[in-house]
Scaffold this motif. Structure first.
Motif, PDB file in Angstrom:
ATOM      1  N   GLY A 109      -2.039 -33.066  -8.163  1.00  0.00           N
ATOM      2  CA  GLY A 109      -2.389 -34.242  -7.367  1.00  0.00           C
ATOM      3  C   GLY A 109      -3.828 -34.671  -7.516  1.00  0.00           C
ATOM      4  N   VAL A 110      -4.724 -33.724  -7.767  1.00  0.00           N
ATOM      5  CA  VAL A 110      -6.136 -34.080  -7.930  1.00  0.00           C
ATOM      6  C   VAL A 110      -6.500 -34.312  -9.390  1.00  0.00           C
ATOM      7  CG1 VAL A 110      -6.872 -32.898  -5.833  1.00  0.00           C
ATOM      8  CG2 VAL A 110      -6.967 -31.680  -8.008  1.00  0.00           C
ATOM      9  N   HIS A 111      -5.569 -34.031 -10.277  1.00  0.00           N
ATOM     10  CA  HIS A 111      -5.795 -34.284 -11.702  1.00  0.00           C
ATOM     11  C   HIS A 111      -5.958 -35.786 -11.890  1.00  0.00           C
ATOM     12  CE1 HIS A 111      -4.889 -34.481 -16.023  1.00  0.00           C
ATOM     13  NE2 HIS A 111      -5.332 -33.251 -16.047  1.00  0.00           N
ATOM     14  N   PRO A 112      -6.826 -36.212 -12.802  1.00  0.00           N
ATOM     15  CA  PRO A 112      -7.080 -37.645 -12.944  1.00  0.00           C
ATOM     16  C   PRO A 112      -5.951 -38.437 -13.616  1.00  0.00           C
ATOM     17  CG  PRO A 112      -8.363 -36.403 -14.540  1.00  0.00           C
ATOM     18  CD  PRO A 112      -7.689 -35.394 -13.641  1.00  0.00           C
ATOM     19  N   ALA A 113      -4.753 -37.918 -13.631  1.00  0.00           N
ATOM     20  CA  ALA A 113      -3.624 -38.639 -14.223  1.00  0.00           C
ATOM     21  C   ALA A 113      -3.404 -39.935 -13.441  1.00  0.00           C
ATOM     22  CB  ALA A 113      -2.368 -37.777 -14.177  1.00  0.00           C
ATOM     23  N   ALA A 114      -3.105 -40.994 -14.149  1.00  0.00           N
ATOM     24  CA  ALA A 114      -2.991 -42.313 -13.528  1.00  0.00           C
ATOM     25  C   ALA A 114      -1.599 -42.596 -12.978  1.00  0.00           C
ATOM     26  CB  ALA A 114      -3.381 -43.393 -14.536  1.00  0.00           C
ATOM     27  N   THR A 115      -0.582 -42.057 -13.589  1.00  0.00           N
ATOM     28  CA  THR A 115       0.776 -42.409 -13.176  1.00  0.00           C
ATOM     29  C   THR A 115       1.504 -41.187 -12.623  1.00  0.00           C
ATOM     30  OG1 THR A 115       1.804 -41.882 -15.300  1.00  0.00           O
ATOM     31  CG2 THR A 115       0.884 -44.118 -15.058  1.00  0.00           C
ATOM     32  N   THR A 116       2.579 -41.461 -11.915  1.00  0.00           N
ATOM     33  CA  THR A 116       3.412 -40.381 -11.398  1.00  0.00           C
ATOM     34  C   THR A 116       3.964 -39.541 -12.539  1.00  0.00           C
ATOM     35  OG1 THR A 116       3.989 -41.684  -9.450  1.00  0.00           O
ATOM     36  CG2 THR A 116       5.467 -39.874 -10.016  1.00  0.00           C
ATOM     37  N   ALA A 117       4.379 -40.177 -13.616  1.00  0.00           N
ATOM     38  CA  ALA A 117       4.911 -39.446 -14.768  1.00  0.00           C
ATOM     39  C   ALA A 117       3.852 -38.520 -15.363  1.00  0.00           C
ATOM     40  CB  ALA A 117       5.437 -40.412 -15.821  1.00  0.00           C
ATOM     41  N   GLU A 118       2.621 -38.976 -15.439  1.00  0.00           N
ATOM     42  CA  GLU A 118       1.544 -38.136 -15.964  1.00  0.00           C
ATOM     43  C   GLU A 118       1.239 -36.976 -15.018  1.00  0.00           C
ATOM     44  OE1 GLU A 118      -0.877 -41.496 -18.557  1.00  0.00           O
ATOM     45  OE2 GLU A 118      -1.376 -41.209 -16.439  1.00  0.00           O
ATOM     46  N   ARG A 119       1.260 -37.252 -13.705  1.00  0.00           N
ATOM     47  CA  ARG A 119       1.057 -36.163 -12.730  1.00  0.00           C
ATOM     48  C   ARG A 119       2.195 -35.151 -12.821  1.00  0.00           C
ATOM     49  NH1 ARG A 119      -0.728 -40.295  -9.656  1.00  0.00           N
ATOM     50  NH2 ARG A 119       1.204 -40.509  -8.515  1.00  0.00           N
ATOM     51  N   ALA A 120       3.422 -35.639 -13.001  1.00  0.00           N
ATOM     52  CA  ALA A 120       4.576 -34.748 -13.131  1.00  0.00           C
ATOM     53  C   ALA A 120       4.442 -33.874 -14.376  1.00  0.00           C
ATOM     54  CB  ALA A 120       5.876 -35.545 -13.161  1.00  0.00           C
ATOM     55  N   ALA A 121       4.014 -34.461 -15.476  1.00  0.00           N
ATOM     56  CA  ALA A 121       3.820 -33.692 -16.710  1.00  0.00           C
ATOM     57  C   ALA A 121       2.734 -32.640 -16.518  1.00  0.00           C
ATOM     58  CB  ALA A 121       3.475 -34.623 -17.870  1.00  0.00           C
ATOM     59  N   THR A 122       1.666 -33.003 -15.826  1.00  0.00           N
ATOM     60  CA  THR A 122       0.591 -32.053 -15.547  1.00  0.00           C
ATOM     61  C   THR A 122       1.105 -30.916 -14.666  1.00  0.00           C
ATOM     62  OG1 THR A 122      -1.098 -33.770 -15.737  1.00  0.00           O
ATOM     63  CG2 THR A 122      -1.693 -31.799 -14.483  1.00  0.00           C
ATOM     64  N   ALA A 123       1.871 -31.247 -13.636  1.00  0.00           N
ATOM     65  CA  ALA A 123       2.421 -30.227 -12.735  1.00  0.00           C
ATOM     66  C   ALA A 123       3.354 -29.290 -13.493  1.00  0.00           C
ATOM     67  CB  ALA A 123       3.154 -30.889 -11.572  1.00  0.00           C
ATOM     68  N   ARG A 124       4.185 -29.850 -14.360  1.00  0.00           N
ATOM     69  CA  ARG A 124       5.099 -29.018 -15.146  1.00  0.00           C
ATOM     70  C   ARG A 124       4.306 -28.087 -16.081  1.00  0.00           C
ATOM     71  NH1 ARG A 124       9.769 -29.257 -15.397  1.00  0.00           N
ATOM     72  NH2 ARG A 124      11.504 -30.436 -16.100  1.00  0.00           N
ATOM     73  N   HIS A 125       3.231 -28.594 -16.657  1.00  0.00           N
ATOM     74  CA  HIS A 125       2.386 -27.759 -17.520  1.00  0.00           C
ATOM     75  C   HIS A 125       1.783 -26.608 -16.708  1.00  0.00           C
ATOM     76  CE1 HIS A 125      -0.532 -26.469 -20.462  1.00  0.00           C
ATOM     77  NE2 HIS A 125      -1.489 -26.659 -19.570  1.00  0.00           N
ATOM     78  N   TYR A 126       1.223 -26.916 -15.544  1.00  0.00           N
ATOM     79  CA  TYR A 126       0.630 -25.871 -14.702  1.00  0.00           C
ATOM     80  C   TYR A 126       1.693 -24.861 -14.273  1.00  0.00           C
ATOM     81  CZ  TYR A 126      -3.524 -28.871 -14.230  1.00  0.00           C
ATOM     82  OH  TYR A 126      -4.637 -29.648 -14.460  1.00  0.00           O
ATOM     83  N   LEU A 127       2.886 -25.352 -13.938  1.00  0.00           N
ATOM     84  CA  LEU A 127       3.954 -24.441 -13.538  1.00  0.00           C
ATOM     85  C   LEU A 127       4.379 -23.552 -14.702  1.00  0.00           C
ATOM     86  CD1 LEU A 127       5.911 -23.345 -11.465  1.00  0.00           C
ATOM     87  CD2 LEU A 127       7.447 -25.253 -11.986  1.00  0.00           C
ATOM     88  N   THR A 128       4.413 -24.103 -15.895  1.00  0.00           N
ATOM     89  CA  THR A 128       4.753 -23.306 -17.080  1.00  0.00           C
ATOM     90  C   THR A 128       3.751 -22.167 -17.261  1.00  0.00           C
ATOM     91  OG1 THR A 128       5.817 -25.183 -18.156  1.00  0.00           O
ATOM     92  CG2 THR A 128       5.081 -23.389 -19.590  1.00  0.00           C
ATOM     93  N   VAL A 129       2.475 -22.468 -17.083  1.00  0.00           N
ATOM     94  CA  VAL A 129       1.441 -21.431 -17.181  1.00  0.00           C
ATOM     95  C   VAL A 129       1.681 -20.361 -16.112  1.00  0.00           C
ATOM     96  CG1 VAL A 129      -1.034 -20.971 -16.928  1.00  0.00           C
ATOM     97  CG2 VAL A 129      -0.263 -22.987 -18.213  1.00  0.00           C
ATOM     98  N   LEU A 130       1.971 -20.770 -14.906  1.00  0.00           N
ATOM     99  CA  LEU A 130       2.238 -19.837 -13.812  1.00  0.00           C
ATOM    100  C   LEU A 130       3.463 -18.958 -14.123  1.00  0.00           C
ATOM    101  CD1 LEU A 130       1.915 -18.819 -10.853  1.00  0.00           C
ATOM    102  CD2 LEU A 130       3.404 -20.698 -10.191  1.00  0.00           C
ATOM    103  N   LEU A 131       4.532 -19.592 -14.564  1.00  0.00           N
ATOM    104  CA  LEU A 131       5.762 -18.839 -14.840  1.00  0.00           C
ATOM    105  C   LEU A 131       5.577 -17.851 -15.986  1.00  0.00           C
ATOM    106  CD1 LEU A 131       8.446 -21.639 -14.355  1.00  0.00           C
ATOM    107  CD2 LEU A 131       7.891 -19.740 -12.816  1.00  0.00           C
ATOM    108  N   GLU A 132       4.814 -18.225 -16.990  1.00  0.00           N
ATOM    109  CA  GLU A 132       4.552 -17.296 -18.081  1.00  0.00           C
ATOM    110  C   GLU A 132       3.771 -16.083 -17.572  1.00  0.00           C
ATOM    111  OE1 GLU A 132       5.666 -17.187 -21.299  1.00  0.00           O
ATOM    112  OE2 GLU A 132       6.981 -18.742 -20.509  1.00  0.00           O
ATOM    113  N   GLY A 133       2.975 -16.281 -16.550  1.00  0.00           N
ATOM    114  CA  GLY A 133       2.216 -15.179 -15.986  1.00  0.00           C
ATOM    115  C   GLY A 133       3.041 -14.201 -15.163  1.00  0.00           C
ATOM    116  N   ILE A 134       4.147 -14.663 -14.568  1.00  0.00           N
ATOM    117  CA  ILE A 134       4.945 -13.759 -13.728  1.00  0.00           C
ATOM    118  C   ILE A 134       6.152 -13.179 -14.470  1.00  0.00           C
ATOM    119  CG2 ILE A 134       4.277 -14.965 -11.625  1.00  0.00           C
ATOM    120  CD1 ILE A 134       7.228 -16.019 -11.510  1.00  0.00           C
ATOM    121  N   ARG A 135       6.458 -13.761 -15.618  1.00  0.00           N
ATOM    122  CA  ARG A 135       7.646 -13.332 -16.352  1.00  0.00           C
ATOM    123  C   ARG A 135       7.434 -11.959 -16.968  1.00  0.00           C
ATOM    124  NH1 ARG A 135      11.429 -16.356 -20.560  1.00  0.00           N
ATOM    125  NH2 ARG A 135      13.161 -14.922 -20.278  1.00  0.00           N
TER     126      ARG A 135
END
Length: 188
Positions: A159-185
Motif C-alpha cells: 500500500g505504501v509502495h509508489p505503484a500508481a494503479t491497483t494492478a501494480e499494487r497487487a503485483a507488488t503485494a504478490r511479489h512480497y508474498l512470494t518472498v515471504l512464502l519462500e522464507g517459510i517453505r
C-alpha cells in the motif's frame, strides 16, 4: 433470523448509502456517517437507522469479499498449494477491496456476520497451515500467530509502495508474498 424486506424507498436509500460508502472507501476517505448522509442525499437518521456505526457500513461493504475468501479457503487441494493459494487470494482481495484490510484489522466486529465469516476464515487458515506442517511443506516453527502480522505487513508494504494503479499494487503485494512464502517453505 430473517428480517422483513425493506420498503422500496428504504431499499433505495440503503443502496445509495452503500454506494457512497463504497466510493469513500475506494477513494481512501474515512467514513463519517454525517458525510455519507450528505453525499447520499438522505437524512442522517436514515443512515444511522441502516448503519448505526461507520464500522457497520464498512463491514457491509466488505462482506462480499469476506464471503469469497471463505469460499476460496474451503477449496480442495494439496496442503502447500491450498495454503499458498489462500494467502495469495487474501492479498489480492485486500489490495483490490479497500474495505477488507480495516475489517480484518479491527479488534471488534460491528456485525455478527462479519464475526462468523472471520471465524470461519481464520479457522480454515489454521487447518491449512496444520496440513502444510503435517506434509512437511512449511517450517514447523511458523505459526498462524506469525503469519497473520506478516500478511498485514505485506498489505501495508504494498500500500505504501509508489505503484500508481491497483494492478501494480497487487503485483507488488504478490511479489512480497512470494518472498515471504519462500522464507517459510520447507524443502526436502
Amino acid at each position: 433470523m430473517t428480517t422483513a424486506p425493506l420498503r422500496k424507498d428504504a431499499a433505495r436509500n440503503w443502496h445509495r448509502i452503500v454506494e457512497v460508502g463504497r466510493r469513500m472507501v475506494d477513494e481512501g476517505t474515512p467514513i463519517q456517517l454525517n458525510d455519507v448522509a450528505r453525499a447520499a442525499e438522505v437524512g442522517v437518521a436514515t443512515v444511522y437507522r441502516h448503519f448505526p456505526t461507520p464500522e457497520a457500513l464498512l463491514e457491509t461493504l466488505a462482506v462480499d469479499g469476506l464471503e469469497a475468501l471463505v469460499e476460496r479457503a474451503f477449496a480442495a487441494g494439496d496442503p502447500w498449494p491450498a495454503l499458498r493459494d489462500l494467502l495469495y487470494a487474501g492479498v489480492d482481495a485486500q489490495i483490490t477491496d479497500r474495505a477488507l484490510a480495516p475489517v480484518f484489522a479491527a479488534p471488534v466486529d460491528a456485525l455478527p456476520r462479519t464475526t462468523e465469516l472471520k471465524r470461519r476464515l481464520v479457522g480454515r487458515f489454521g487447518e491449512l497451515l496444520g496440513r502444510a506442517h503435517a506434509a512437511g511443506a512449511v517450517d514447523p516453527a511458523v505459526t498462524a500467530a506469525d503469519l497473520m502480522p506478516l500478511m498485514c505487513g505485506v498489505i501495508f508494504a504494498a500500500g505504501v509502495h509508489p505503484a500508481a494503479t491497483t494492478a501494480e499494487r497487487a503485483a507488488t503485494a504478490r511479489h512480497y508474498l512470494t518472498v515471504l512464502l519462500e522464507g517459510i517453505r520447507r524443502r526436502s
